[in-house]
Design a protein around this motif. Structure first.
Motif, short mmCIF file in Angstrom:
data_model
loop_
_atom_site.label_atom_id
_atom_site.label_comp_id
_atom_site.label_asym_id
_atom_site.label_seq_id
_atom_site.Cartn_x
_atom_site.Cartn_y
_atom_site.Cartn_z
N MET A 44 0.66 -1.09 0.06
CA MET A 44 0.18 0.04 -0.01
C MET A 44 0.81 1.21 -0.01
O MET A 44 1.83 1.09 0.60
N THR A 45 0.37 2.26 -0.89
CA THR A 45 1.10 3.32 -0.66
C THR A 45 0.99 4.30 0.46
O THR A 45 0.00 4.50 0.84
N ALA A 46 1.99 4.80 0.99
CA ALA A 46 2.15 5.47 2.35
C ALA A 46 2.01 6.88 2.17
O ALA A 46 1.95 7.60 3.12
N LEU A 47 2.11 7.15 0.61
CA LEU A 47 2.42 8.94 0.62
C LEU A 47 1.24 9.62 1.25
O LEU A 47 1.57 10.74 1.97
N PRO A 48 -0.09 9.36 0.91
CA PRO A 48 -1.21 10.18 1.36
C PRO A 48 -1.21 10.15 3.07
O PRO A 48 -1.43 11.28 3.67
N TYR A 49 -1.03 9.30 3.37
CA TYR A 49 -0.90 8.98 4.87
C TYR A 49 0.08 9.67 5.69
O TYR A 49 0.02 10.23 6.60
N VAL A 50 1.17 9.64 5.07
CA VAL A 50 2.36 10.30 5.77
C VAL A 50 2.23 11.83 5.87
O VAL A 50 2.53 12.54 6.69
N ALA A 51 1.55 12.37 4.55
CA ALA A 51 1.15 13.59 4.60
C ALA A 51 0.20 14.17 5.42
O ALA A 51 0.37 15.23 6.24
N ARG A 52 -0.82 13.12 5.76
CA ARG A 52 -1.78 13.56 6.62
C ARG A 52 -1.25 13.52 8.09
O ARG A 52 -1.64 14.38 8.81
N MET A 53 -0.44 12.54 8.44
CA MET A 53 0.58 12.54 9.60
C MET A 53 1.00 13.66 10.03
O MET A 53 0.76 14.46 11.25
N ARG A 54 1.74 14.22 9.02
CA ARG A 54 2.81 15.35 9.13
C ARG A 54 1.95 16.65 9.36
O ARG A 54 1.98 17.66 10.18
N GLN A 55 0.44 16.64 8.75
CA GLN A 55 -0.42 17.85 8.87
C GLN A 55 -0.93 18.05 10.22
O GLN A 55 -1.05 18.93 10.85
N ILE A 56 -1.39 16.74 10.80
CA ILE A 56 -1.83 16.78 12.10
C ILE A 56 -1.00 16.91 12.97
O ILE A 56 -1.35 17.52 14.18
N LEU A 57 0.39 16.34 13.02
CA LEU A 57 1.38 16.69 13.80
C LEU A 57 2.21 17.70 13.82
O LEU A 57 2.98 18.42 14.64
N HIS A 58 1.57 18.73 12.82
CA HIS A 58 2.28 19.98 12.66
C HIS A 58 3.66 19.57 12.47
O HIS A 58 4.65 20.54 13.03
N ASP A 59 4.18 18.83 11.55
CA ASP A 59 5.54 18.46 11.31
C ASP A 59 6.00 18.78 9.66
O ASP A 59 5.85 18.01 9.01
#
Lengths: 228, 233
Positions: free
Chosen positions: B1-16
């Motif tokens: 599974m591609t992680a790209l959209p979920y890594v982006a979402r994680m960074r968005q919520i984590l403000h990273d």
């Protein structure tokens, strides 16, 4: 999860990414301890999905025979059959046999065979078989004991034992070799990692450092060591 | 599974993420992908334990098995089985049919080896389908392991989706964020390091203490430096 992924996960949740406080031996120790805890917990709660990779089956022909490789951990189930070797898996003449603790097992006169009063309808005596496992010393092999004669003492019986074996000792620095991996299924790896991390954090935080300040300007009370 | 959209979402919520005033990232991509994988295995385990298997629909797999076959490599949990039986048809010949069978695993299976009903036993890592007391074949339904979440486009599992999109987005990603957060949280271990640091800096003189980062949030109350203005009062 591979060994390197498990190590990375441990370092991540412990925030050990930029420092090396915990030694490799401590990482291995914690992982193995966590794995054993998961196995004990799974056996206690009846979670056999967790134990599936550790379940082994073995045939024993003589009472007192040792379990191969001495990797026995828990008994799961067993049955006995009156047939001669090799034991036929599809044979219908097999009987259930119940595990008994060693002290209970040796307490029976028949050593593992209990003849019940005859059934009124059939006028046949029912027999209940027991088996037990014994490990005299930590370095000794585990032996299995059962009554080798059937209820009429006319033929020998043999036992097929299903048991949980000990897991492989994990060395997370040992590469991707399968002999170093966590034995439990993949979905239990997060639980093992989290508990190992808790153990490692405990080693770090709760350690009793001799001479370290507990509160400012207060030394630990060494005389309490004697518990007086 | 591609992680790209979920890594982006994680960074968005984590403000990273990097901004003109804040350079550098706190979590590496590999760390976030690792958290996503840990989260999906953890959720798989929870779903199987709680019986909420409707989120595992994409993981169902049906295969034919013979007596004594090894379990599949991607096997996670057995669901159902149908054993093959031969029935006479109208013309006098025989037809193959599959009938529902009961599933017994490991120690429980020992009780039912000789019982007279359709069953599939799983003992050790092998399957034993029975048409009543006769060895048979079966259609075996099981839940397989999800595909690995990865950023590597060359990985064979890169494009394989194992859960519905909302499970990835709203359950796996959120749990992954919680796991990644352990790197950031101030725990008792951090407090210990700060205590040692405070001991050291105290030996240099009180003036250095206010310059320690996050000192107000991390230090225990009794260890916080006393302000000179308080002493004057």
């Amino acid at each position: 999860m591979t060994n390197s992924e498990i190590l990375s996960a441990l370092r991540l949740v412990l925030d050990e990414v930029s420092q090396d406080y915990i030694s490799s031996a401590e990482y291995n120790n914690a992982i193995n301890q966590a794995q054993m805890l998961a196995i004990h917990r799974a056996f206690r709660t009846g979670d056999f999905r967790c134990l599936r990779p550790l379940v082994k089956e073995t045939d024993l022909l003589l009472s007192g025979a040792t379990i191969p490789n001495d990797d026995f951990l828990y008994p799961l189930a067993a049955y006995i059959t009156k047939n001669t070797v090799p034991i036929n898996f599809t044979n219908s003449s097999k009987m259930r046999v119940t595990y008994a603790e060693p002290n209970v097992y040796w307490g029976y006169d028949g050593n593992g065979l209990l003849i019940l009063p005859p059934d009124i309808a059939t006028n046949q005596a029912a027999s209940v078989y027991f088996y037990t496992t014994l490990k005299n010393n930590e370095t000794d092999a585990t032996t299995v004991h059962f009554n080798t004669q059937n209820d009429n003492a006319t033929s020998n019986v043999f036992i097929r034992l299903l048991y949980v074996k000990n897991p492989i000792v994990v060395n997370i620095y040992g590469g991707t070799n399968s002999t170093n991996k966590i034995s439990l299924p993949l979905e239990y790896h997060p639980a093992i990692v989290s508990f190992a991390a808790e153990l490692l954090q405990g080693i770090d935080v709760n350690e009793v450092e001799r001479g370290d300040l507990v509160f400012q300007n207060t030394r630990q009370n060494i005389e309490r060591f004697g518990n007086l | 599974m591609t992680a790209l959209p979920y890594v982006a979402r994680m960074r968005q919520i984590l403000h990273d993420f990097e901004t003109p005033t804040s350079k550098g990232l706190f979590w590496q991509d590999d760390e976030l992908v690792l958290c996503l994988n840990i989260a999906q295995y953890s959720i798989l385990n929870t779903a199987l334990r709680n019986g909420t298997v409707h989120i595992l629909d994409k993981l169902l797999k049906i295969i034919p098995v013979n007596f004594g076959d090894n379990l599949p490599v991607d096997y996670c949990q057995a669901l159902t089985a149908k054993v093959k039986i031969l029935m006479k048809n109208a013309t006098g010949g025989t037809e193959e049919h599959f009938m529902q069978a009961r599933l017994y695993e490991q120690g429980e299976a020992y009780n039912y080896i000789t019982t007279n009903h359709n069953k599939l036993l799983i003992i050790e890592e092998k399957v034993y389908p029975y048409n009543r007391e006769t060895q048979s074949q079966a259609l075996f339904t099981y839940i397989k392991y999800p595909s690995k979440i990865t950023l590597d486009t060359n990985d064979a599992e890169f494009g394989l989706s194992s859960f519905p999109e909302d499970v990835y987005r709203n359950i796996i990603t959120i749990l992954a964020i919680a796991i990644a957060g352990y790197k950031e949280f101030s725990n008792s271990r951090d407090t210990k390091y700060y205590k040692k640091l405070v001991d050291y800096i105290s030996s240099l003189g009180q003036d250095h203490l206010p310059y320690m980062q996050d000192i107000e949030n991390v230090m225990p109350k009794e260890m916080k430096p006393t302000k000179e203005s308080d002493n004057d009062k």
